[in-house]
Scaffold this active site. Structure first.
Site, PDB file in Angstrom:
ATOM      1  N   LYS A 194       0.826  -1.218   0.000  1.00  0.00           N
ATOM      2  CA  LYS A 194       0.000   0.000   0.000  1.00  0.00           C
ATOM      3  C   LYS A 194       0.858   1.264   0.000  1.00  0.00           C
ATOM      4  O   LYS A 194       0.435   2.318  -0.495  1.00  0.00           O
ATOM      5  CB  LYS A 194      -0.965  -0.019   1.188  1.00  0.00           C
ATOM      6  CG  LYS A 194      -0.304  -0.131   2.553  1.00  0.00           C
ATOM      7  CD  LYS A 194       0.000   1.188   3.205  1.00  0.00           C
ATOM      8  CE  LYS A 194       0.711   1.018   4.524  1.00  0.00           C
ATOM      9  NZ  LYS A 194       0.978   2.286   5.211  1.00  0.00           N
ATOM     10  N   THR A 251      -3.858   5.423   3.847  1.00  0.00           N
ATOM     11  CA  THR A 251      -2.533   5.870   3.427  1.00  0.00           C
ATOM     12  C   THR A 251      -2.610   6.738   2.173  1.00  0.00           C
ATOM     13  O   THR A 251      -1.822   7.668   2.005  1.00  0.00           O
ATOM     14  CB  THR A 251      -1.610   4.662   3.167  1.00  0.00           C
ATOM     15  OG1 THR A 251      -1.634   3.807   4.298  1.00  0.00           O
ATOM     16  CG2 THR A 251      -0.193   5.098   2.905  1.00  0.00           C
TER      17      THR A 251
END
Length: 336
Positions: A194, A251
């Site tokens: 990610k 994120t």
């Protein structure tokens, strides 16, 4: 394993390590917060606040004891490792040399892959501490929110479910909800991959590409993450949960994200080295991009988005040129 702990050691006093020490301090046992820097340990002890967190963050609880003496972790029943991925092997060697308790439970909270070896953090820890149960904590958890006492959820994983269930109870608090799992491969790969897409999300924002581009990035990024994860031995469903899509969302969208900041500043025309020199904290997505790119090539997994971020970081390709190549690729079915 005991529900009543006498000592917990948090190895690493960055923003995430500090936040986790505050979560674990609710167990009302001694919490050792270790940093290799004597000045940082002294500042934390004197001010009860972390210099890398917001001034509005809650102060350290009285039972948190900052130190630069790793020997203080020797008799901890739970050891939580929160160091940059490049430091994991060194820290694992030091923990073995103490030595730590042979049955101490160890939890890695580092989201990264070792460069060159492509080893996950639990694999490195297991090399040096083979008798200890080793697990993972991962999820959409920015330290800034946790240190404000805002509600968050995370995932704790061990291959042996009895340790996962035990650690779930230890980490849980009124503001930190914890779920348990046994897929530590998938959890670690989700938390690593990610970071690559967070850099891509920062590029999208910095280039003012709009909401549609961000949504496409997250959706297709999740597909690439899942392909790599399953090919590596992770479970598909893990990537649909907190340590996969959950971590990906926070994120990519949060201004607290260091990796997103890297992408935004690249879009502004700053050099990667200039960005890293002024960031002040570790952005795992930069070394992660190289490792994930290499892993994808080794597994023969198709990853056009990861390849594009890699080309911007490591081949100095202009972001708009990388975008043009992405948008004009040969058409494919969504399921492919």
């Amino acid at each position: 394993m005991m529900n009543r702990l006498h000592k917990i050691a948090v190895i690493g006093a960055g923003s995430w390590g500090t936040a986790l020490s505050m979560v674990l301090a609710t167990r009302e046992c001694e919490v050792v917060l270790w940093t290799p820097e004597e000045a940082q340990a002294r500042q934390l002890a004197e001010t009860r606040r972390s210099p890398v967190l917001s001034k509005t963050a809650l102060p350290l609880a009285p039972n948190i004891h900052p130190t630069c003496d790793l020997d203080q972790a020797r008799d901890a029943e739970l050891i939580v490792v929160v160091v940059p991925s490049v430091a994991m092997r060194s820290v694992a060697q030091q923990l073995r040399s103490l030595p730590v308790l042979p049955d101490a439970v160890i939890v890695s909270c580092t989201k990264g892959i070792e460069q060159g070896t492509h080893k996950r953090m639990t694999e490195i820890l297991q090399e040096y501490l083979p008798s200890n149960p080793i697990g993972v904590l991962s999820g959409p958890n920015h330290a800034e929110d946790i240190c404000l006492g805002l509600p968050s959820a995370s995932l704790i994983g061990f291959e042996d479910p009895k340790y996962a269930d035990w650690a779930q109870q230890i980490f849980a608090s009124k503001t930190f909800r914890v779920y348990s799992a046994t897929d530590i491969i998938g959890m670690q790969l989700g938390g690593t991959i990610k970071n690559v897409f967070a850099i891509g999300a920062g590029l999208c924002e910095g280039l003012n590409l709009g909401d549609n581009a961000q949504a496409a990035l997250l959706t297709r990024g999740l597909a690439e993450m899942t392909r790599i994860g399953v090919a590596s031995g992770g479970r598909r469903e893990t990537f649909m949960g907190l340590s996969g899509v959950g971590d990906l969302i926070v994120t990519c969208y949060s201004r607290h994200s260091r990796n997103q900041t890297v992408g935004r500043r690249l879009a502004e025309g700053k050099s990667l080295q200039e960005i890293l020199d002024t960031l002040g904290m570790v952005a795992e997505g930069v070394p992660n991009t190289l490792s994930v790119y290499e892993i994808a090539r080794k597994l023969d997994v198709r990853t056009p988005l990861i390849d594009a971020v890699y080309s911007v970081l490591y081949e100095s390709k202009p972001p708009m040129e990388a975008l043009a190549e992405l948008m004009t690729r040969d058409p494919r079915p969504e399921s492919d």
